[in-house]
Design an enzyme around this catalytic site. Structure first.
Site, PDB file in Angstrom:
ATOM      1  N   SER A  12       0.855  -1.193   0.000  1.00 41.43           N
ATOM      2  CA  SER A  12       0.000   0.000   0.000  1.00 41.43           C
ATOM      3  C   SER A  12       0.885   1.236   0.000  1.00 41.43           C
ATOM      4  CB  SER A  12      -0.888   0.018   1.242  1.00 41.43           C
ATOM      5  OG  SER A  12      -1.392   1.330   1.408  1.00 41.43           O
ATOM      6  N   ASP A  55      -4.923   3.473  -1.536  1.00 41.14           N
ATOM      7  CA  ASP A  55      -5.966   3.706  -0.526  1.00 41.14           C
ATOM      8  C   ASP A  55      -6.569   5.088  -0.694  1.00 41.14           C
ATOM      9  OD1 ASP A  55      -6.058   1.325   1.148  1.00 41.14           O
ATOM     10  OD2 ASP A  55      -3.972   1.800   1.606  1.00 41.14           O
ATOM     11  N   HIS A  79      -8.506   0.803  -3.622  1.00 43.74           N
ATOM     12  CA  HIS A  79      -9.399   0.547  -2.489  1.00 43.74           C
ATOM     13  C   HIS A  79     -10.105   1.858  -2.133  1.00 43.74           C
ATOM     14  CE1 HIS A  79      -9.508  -0.701   2.086  1.00 43.74           C
ATOM     15  NE2 HIS A  79     -10.720  -0.613   1.562  1.00 43.74           N
ATOM     16  N   MET A  93     -12.309   3.992  -0.001  1.00 36.80           N
ATOM     17  CA  MET A  93     -12.934   4.166   1.318  1.00 36.80           C
ATOM     18  C   MET A  93     -13.663   5.499   1.270  1.00 36.80           C
ATOM     19  SD  MET A  93      -9.725   2.707   3.467  1.00 36.80           S
ATOM     20  CE  MET A  93      -8.652   2.957   2.082  1.00 36.80           C
ATOM     21  N   MET A 115     -11.099  -6.410   5.731  1.00 38.61           N
ATOM     22  CA  MET A 115     -10.313  -5.439   6.510  1.00 38.61           C
ATOM     23  C   MET A 115      -9.901  -6.081   7.832  1.00 38.61           C
ATOM     24  SD  MET A 115      -9.965  -2.615   4.808  1.00 38.61           S
ATOM     25  CE  MET A 115      -9.060  -1.796   6.122  1.00 38.61           C
TER      26      MET A 115
HETATM   27  C1  DX5 Z   1      -6.287   1.172   5.888  1.00 33.81           C
HETATM   28  C2  DX5 Z   1      -5.852   0.838   4.496  1.00 33.81           C
HETATM   29  C3  DX5 Z   1      -4.719  -0.103   4.406  1.00 33.81           C
HETATM   30  C4  DX5 Z   1      -3.454   0.399   5.030  1.00 33.81           C
HETATM   31  C5  DX5 Z   1      -2.509  -0.734   5.210  1.00 33.81           C
HETATM   32  O1  DX5 Z   1      -7.405   1.976   5.838  1.00 33.81           O
HETATM   33  O2  DX5 Z   1      -6.919   0.248   3.775  1.00 33.81           O
HETATM   34  O3  DX5 Z   1      -4.485  -0.480   3.054  1.00 33.81           O
HETATM   35  O4  DX5 Z   1      -2.821   1.386   4.268  1.00 33.81           O
HETATM   36  O5  DX5 Z   1      -1.443  -0.262   5.942  1.00 33.81           O
HETATM   37  P1  DX5 Z   1      -0.741  -1.168   7.040  1.00 33.81           P
HETATM   38  O6  DX5 Z   1      -0.190  -2.358   6.306  1.00 33.81           O
HETATM   39  O7  DX5 Z   1       0.307  -0.272   7.580  1.00 33.81           O
HETATM   40  O8  DX5 Z   1      -1.783  -1.560   8.036  1.00 33.81           O
HETATM   41 ZN    ZN Z   2      -6.425  -0.608   1.726  1.00 42.29          ZN
END
Ligand code: DX5
Ligand code: ZN
Length: 231
Positions: A10, A37, A68, A70, A139
């Site tokens: 990510s 993200d 992704h 959100m 998640m």
């Molecule tokens: C959280 C994101 C993740 C995050 C992952 O909202 O969807 O993709 O960036 O980061 P780590 O691996 O640091 O948890």
């Molecule tokens: Zn993500």
């Protein structure tokens, strides 16, 4: 289930001052996908970036972009992110007023369809549409920030989705796990049925990206093997 284990760093945890170089570095280090993200400050408290950065990421990447979303009412932005270069577009079921319509919109755009839910939301929100979904993103932290601690309780959802997919004969369904993934928990995730492993801070927080990507991949392969599948 995919035959392969895929690792999706990510870029939320990358150094955005040199994003292109960071993407090239993780791809050289073995990344199979680049996870983007997108946070709108409404569905989650954080704001990250939009289609313009995804377009830049696309230019720097030789592997597919896993985007992704959100964001509230993601149907409004499917075309924007597809035009920016998204290969997989994932929405949160709990952010969609009409999930089947959003699934169709992603499909019509030509992207692969991903659907996710936060840890406190049931997979029942999307299970009725599973045959139209290419990838489920479970998640393993609450959406919104990188660097949070992995929640092992969500692995029950991975198992539930995998067993439903088997029941309906959806043999190509990919399950992605996202949040707090490291070389220490990827094995458990693969044992539960995950194929795609998002890792942000674990990869970008190290100096040797390859060592971290390999650690996740090797742990996942061990999990796949102990669950009796192909590695
Ligand atoms: C959280 C994101 C993740 C995050 C992952 O909202 O969807 O993709 O960036 O980061 P780590 O691996 O640091 O948890
Ligand atoms: Zn993500």
């Amino acid at each position: 289930m995919s035959d392969q284990i895929l690792i999706a760093p990510s870029i939320l945890s990358a150094d955005f001052r040199k994003l292109g170089d960071e993407i090239k570095a993780v791809v050289d280090a073995g990344a199979d996908l680049i996870h983007c993200d997108i946070m709108d400050g409404l569905f989650v408290p954080n704001i990250s970036y939009g289609p313009m950065i995804v377009e830049w990421a696309k230019k720097a990447s030789t592997v597919p972009l896993d985007v992704h979303l959100m964001i509230v009412d993601p149907i409004r932005y499917i075309k924007h992110f597809r035009d920016a270069g998204a290969d997989i577009i994932t929405v949160h079921a709990e952010a969609c007023a009409d999930l089947p319509a959003v699934i169709d919109a992603i499909n019509d755009s030509g992207a692969q369809v991903g659907v996710s839910v936060n840890p406190d939301k049931p997979v029942d929100l999307f299970l009725p549409y599973l045959e139209k979904i290419d990838m489920v993103l479970i998640m393993s932290v609450y959406a919104g920030f990188g660097g949070q601690k992995f929640m092992p309780g969500v692995l029950d959802k991975v198992r539930a989705v995998r067993s439903r997919a088997e029941m309906i004969g959806h043999n190509t369904l990919a399950i992605e796990i996202d949040g707090g993934i490291t070389g220490d928990n990827a094995q458990l995730c693969a044992e539960a049925g995950a194929d795609i492993f998002v890792a942000g801070s674990y990869v970008f927080g190290a100096t040797d990206y390859r060592e971290r990507i390999d650690a996740v991949r090797n742990a996942a392969k061990a999990g796949r093997k102990s669950a009796g599948g192909k590695s």
